[in-house]
Write an enzyme that holds these catalytic residues in place. Structure first.
Site, short mmCIF file in Angstrom:
data_model
loop_
_atom_site.label_atom_id
_atom_site.label_comp_id
_atom_site.label_asym_id
_atom_site.label_seq_id
_atom_site.Cartn_x
_atom_site.Cartn_y
_atom_site.Cartn_z
N PRO A 72 94.45 22.71 144.34
CA PRO A 72 93.77 23.69 144.74
C PRO A 72 92.00 23.46 145.47
O PRO A 72 91.81 23.68 144.30
CB PRO A 72 93.36 25.21 143.69
CG PRO A 72 95.11 24.68 143.11
CD PRO A 72 94.73 23.58 143.24
N CYS A 73 92.00 24.03 146.26
CA CYS A 73 90.68 23.99 147.15
C CYS A 73 89.67 25.19 147.23
O CYS A 73 89.09 24.42 147.07
CB CYS A 73 90.58 23.55 148.38
SG CYS A 73 91.41 24.36 149.85
N GLN A 74 89.51 26.39 146.61
CA GLN A 74 89.57 27.20 146.64
C GLN A 74 87.84 26.93 146.32
O GLN A 74 87.13 27.66 146.07
CB GLN A 74 89.85 28.84 146.22
CG GLN A 74 91.00 29.15 146.76
CD GLN A 74 92.12 28.76 145.87
OE1 GLN A 74 91.99 27.67 146.00
NE2 GLN A 74 93.79 29.15 146.20
N PHE A 76 85.49 24.66 146.56
CA PHE A 76 85.12 23.75 147.19
C PHE A 76 85.01 24.51 148.78
O PHE A 76 84.63 24.05 149.18
CB PHE A 76 85.42 22.47 147.26
CG PHE A 76 85.52 22.15 145.78
CD1 PHE A 76 84.21 21.67 144.98
CD2 PHE A 76 86.64 21.75 145.21
CE1 PHE A 76 84.35 21.21 143.29
CE2 PHE A 76 86.87 21.65 143.49
CZ PHE A 76 85.93 21.36 143.11
#
EC number: 2.1.1.37
Length: 349
Positions: A72-74, A76
């Protein structure tokens, strides 16, 4: 060569990796709708629809050659307020744990470019160091999907690892300094509507913010942008389905309005004539999902699955380069040189 897909979503990365020659034997995805979509199109896999932190991957040691996935990239991303490793949604440590438990020969990690920027850079370098400490030669690059034939300007970070040698990414196949032009989104969509578009009118912004292109900037309310008929569109967002959904300019208003504003004209008001939002099916086409791909859940969930996914065509390009290098048949001319920044850092470890 067998693999595991972590944080798989509906399976964009798996679809491309499998086309490249890998056999994905297991996937992990906590979202029920995304897992239903994945299972519908990958019936032979071991499906783990649960929190990755609860899974013991050690039974796969010796049975899997590669681990792939996009944690999950939230933490960054701009939308996720960039809390980084202080954010409980940071699942990169779980990806690394899986590598240590499975000990595959290769891995492929995908994430947002924001992970490499100034504020997140110290954490990013610590991640690279931890990956190297797992026994891998590391290479990474931020690439644009449009440069690999995807009709969408979507920049993503890819990190490759190998226990035997440094893997290289494929050279761009489309755009500047190649033999092929970028693929336009309009050419993939065709002239006729596909699927059901959201009923969210496009309105002229009260205070338009121009860019050189009539298909960029903040000229219309909401996060959706008009589709450029001559080139790739902007990134398909996971928040599509409402006013952040891109739209087709059926009456060619965007270039006319752009010229009007550049000439000093006053902003127009009201609804943009002929503006039609993209349907789930059209977003999926731009993401290069197969035409027969069906997405589970409510429409909002379907839009999110499509927007969160790795474009299968991009996954295939990277997977094919990785697969051929793993089997010793890739020509060096078709690969990007290793990232020198990390080469230097790796030497200092």
């Amino acid at each position: 060569m067998k693999g595991i897909d972590l944080f798989s979503g509906p399976g964009g990365l798996s679809l491309g990796i499998q086309r490249a020659g890998f056999d994905i034997v297991a996937n992990v995805e906590i979202n029920r709708d995304a897992m239903d979509t994945y299972a519908l199109h990958h019936g032979s896999s071991n499906h783990f629809n649960e929190d990755v932190r609860k899974i013991d991957f050690s039974p796969f040691r010796g049975r899997v050659d590669i681990v792939v996935g996009g944690p999950p990239c939230q933490p960054f991303s701009i939308g996720g307020l960039r809390k980084g490793h202080a954010d409980e949604r940071d699942m990169i440590p779980e990806f690394i744990r899986c590598l240590n438990e499975v000990r595959p020969a290769y891995f492929l990690m995908e994430n947002v470019p924001g992970l490499t920027l100034k504020k997140a850079r110290p954490y990013f370098e610590s991640v690279l160091s931890r990956l190297a400490a797992c026994g891998y030669h590391i290479n990474w690059s931020v690439i644009n999907s449009a440069d690999y034939g995807v009709p969408q300007k979507r920049r993503r970070l890819f990190i490759l690892g190998s226990r035997s040698h440094r893997l290289l990414l494929p050279t761009p196949t489309h755009g500047e300094n190649t033999s092929l032009p970028h693929v336009s989104a309009a050419s993939r969509l065709g002239p006729d509507p596909i699927g059901e578009a959201p009923n969210c009118p496009v309105r002229f912004a009260k205070y338009p913010d121009l860019r050189p292109s009539p298909y960029a900037g903040h000229v219309y309310n909401g996060g959706g942008r008009p589709i450029d008929p001559n080139g790739p569109c902007h990134t398909i967002l996971a928040s599509s389905g409402g006013y952040k959904t891109h739209w087709i300019d059926t009456e060619n208003i965007a270039p006319k309005y752009h010229s009007h504003l550049r000439a000093g004209g006053e902003p127009w008001q009201g609804i943009v004539p002929g503006a039609r939002r993209l349907s789930v099916e059209e977003c999926a086409i731009i993401q290069t999902f197969p035409s027969e791909m069906a997405f589970s859940g409510k429409r909002s969930s379907q839009y999110k699955q499509v927007g969160d996914a790795v474009p299968p065509d991009l996954a295939f390009a990277i997977g094919a380069a990785l697969y051929s290098q793993a089997n010793g048949v890739q020509s060096p001319s078709g690969l990007v040189p290793a990232n020198e920044d990390f080469n230097q850092m790796e030497l200092a470890l």
